[in-house]
Write a protein that holds these residues in place. Sequence first.
Motif, PDB file in Angstrom:
ATOM      1  N   ASP A   1       0.829  -1.209   0.000  1.00  0.00           N
ATOM      2  CA  ASP A   1       0.000   0.000   0.000  1.00  0.00           C
ATOM      3  C   ASP A   1       0.864   1.261   0.000  1.00  0.00           C
ATOM      4  O   ASP A   1       0.512   2.270  -0.622  1.00  0.00           O
ATOM      5  N   ILE A   2       2.003   1.189   0.683  1.00  0.00           N
ATOM      6  CA  ILE A   2       2.908   2.341   0.721  1.00  0.00           C
ATOM      7  C   ILE A   2       3.528   2.590  -0.649  1.00  0.00           C
ATOM      8  O   ILE A   2       3.610   3.736  -1.114  1.00  0.00           O
ATOM      9  N   ILE A   3       3.948   1.532  -1.323  1.00  0.00           N
ATOM     10  CA  ILE A   3       4.566   1.720  -2.637  1.00  0.00           C
ATOM     11  C   ILE A   3       3.544   2.257  -3.635  1.00  0.00           C
ATOM     12  O   ILE A   3       3.868   3.068  -4.510  1.00  0.00           O
ATOM     13  N   GLU A   4       2.289   1.858  -3.484  1.00  0.00           N
ATOM     14  CA  GLU A   4       1.246   2.413  -4.342  1.00  0.00           C
ATOM     15  C   GLU A   4       1.000   3.889  -4.022  1.00  0.00           C
ATOM     16  O   GLU A   4       0.683   4.678  -4.915  1.00  0.00           O
ATOM     17  N   LYS A   5       1.159   4.266  -2.764  1.00  0.00           N
ATOM     18  CA  LYS A   5       1.023   5.678  -2.384  1.00  0.00           C
ATOM     19  C   LYS A   5       2.145   6.497  -3.020  1.00  0.00           C
ATOM     20  O   LYS A   5       1.920   7.628  -3.478  1.00  0.00           O
ATOM     21  N   PHE A   6       3.355   5.935  -3.060  1.00  0.00           N
ATOM     22  CA  PHE A   6       4.459   6.609  -3.751  1.00  0.00           C
ATOM     23  C   PHE A   6       4.072   6.916  -5.200  1.00  0.00           C
ATOM     24  O   PHE A   6       4.302   8.016  -5.702  1.00  0.00           O
ATOM     25  N   ILE A   7       3.511   5.918  -5.870  1.00  0.00           N
ATOM     26  CA  ILE A   7       3.136   6.082  -7.280  1.00  0.00           C
ATOM     27  C   ILE A   7       2.060   7.153  -7.424  1.00  0.00           C
ATOM     28  O   ILE A   7       2.068   7.955  -8.364  1.00  0.00           O
ATOM     29  N   GLU A   8       1.151   7.196  -6.468  1.00  0.00           N
ATOM     30  CA  GLU A   8       0.024   8.135  -6.536  1.00  0.00           C
ATOM     31  C   GLU A   8       0.462   9.586  -6.367  1.00  0.00           C
ATOM     32  O   GLU A   8      -0.026  10.474  -7.077  1.00  0.00           O
ATOM     33  N   VAL A   9       1.384   9.844  -5.439  1.00  0.00           N
ATOM     34  CA  VAL A   9       1.678  11.232  -5.068  1.00  0.00           C
ATOM     35  C   VAL A   9       2.954  11.782  -5.695  1.00  0.00           C
ATOM     36  O   VAL A   9       3.265  12.958  -5.516  1.00  0.00           O
TER      37      VAL A   9
END
Length: 290
Positions: free
Chosen positions: A154-162
């Motif tokens: 979930d954290i790595i996906e947050k990186f991609i998002e922001v």
Amino acid sequence: MAELKEIVDSLKDYLQEVSFQSHQVVFKDGDDSREMYFITEGNVHIVKSIAGKGNKILAVLGADDIFGEGALLTDKPRGASAQALTATKAYKLTYDSFQKLLLDEPSKVAEMLIEIIQIVNGRLQYVNSELITLYDVMRILSNSPDDIGMVAHDIIEKFIEVSAAQEGVILLHNVATEREDVLATSDNSTADFVTQVMGGVSEKAEDFMQNSSIRYDNGEEKVLWIPVRSLEGKYLGVVVLNHEDGSFADTDVKLAVAITEQLGTVVERHYSKESDKERVRLKQQIVSGL
């Protein structure tokens, strides 16, 4: 209205050209120095040491940015430390030169102060955005505290998002094998990228372990390496982000480092729990063998 670069060009008679080596400290929190700096090349980060929580990166600055303006305009000690992350060149405006500038060129001072206000306002707007993102990160970290794999994904996906990152991977350092194991990858990570990361991670990990002051490595421009550390600075793993379209913006780097710092607390807690489980298991083995 004149831009910062134009203002700097017009003030060069009052400025001193300076350079800093990679990781060189420009000034420390609490110093009485009163110089202001205009960065022309390289990167500088502004760091605040927080008791019990290690160093907090307040800003990652690059070319055409400024730092040290607070001490120049007030008589208060430095409120944070500044350190060059790469070989850096800048122009320095001393307090004495600033006073002379006030007398000689008041209109130029007015232009400079307006530009400083705009820069500071932009930083405040960014901080608001960062706080919202970090709040989301804290929710991710608290929702599944015992599932480190799910949290990492979930954290790595947050990186991609922001950020401008297009793919990413999180690796943890395996103390037993002295190697980095893949913990999570972004949904769109390619096999080529993961292979590239695994091919270069050993060298990066060694650098991160030997130098706890390294907060990130963006030397390859398109690939950003951020060490995952404990509060004491111990190396625990690494976050690797890929941006095929170009280098990462300074704001992306700062936010990615801030998120990784939060991740580090969860990883450290995970290791602590695993150690506790192992101690209990060994104790049970000893008891059962009596």
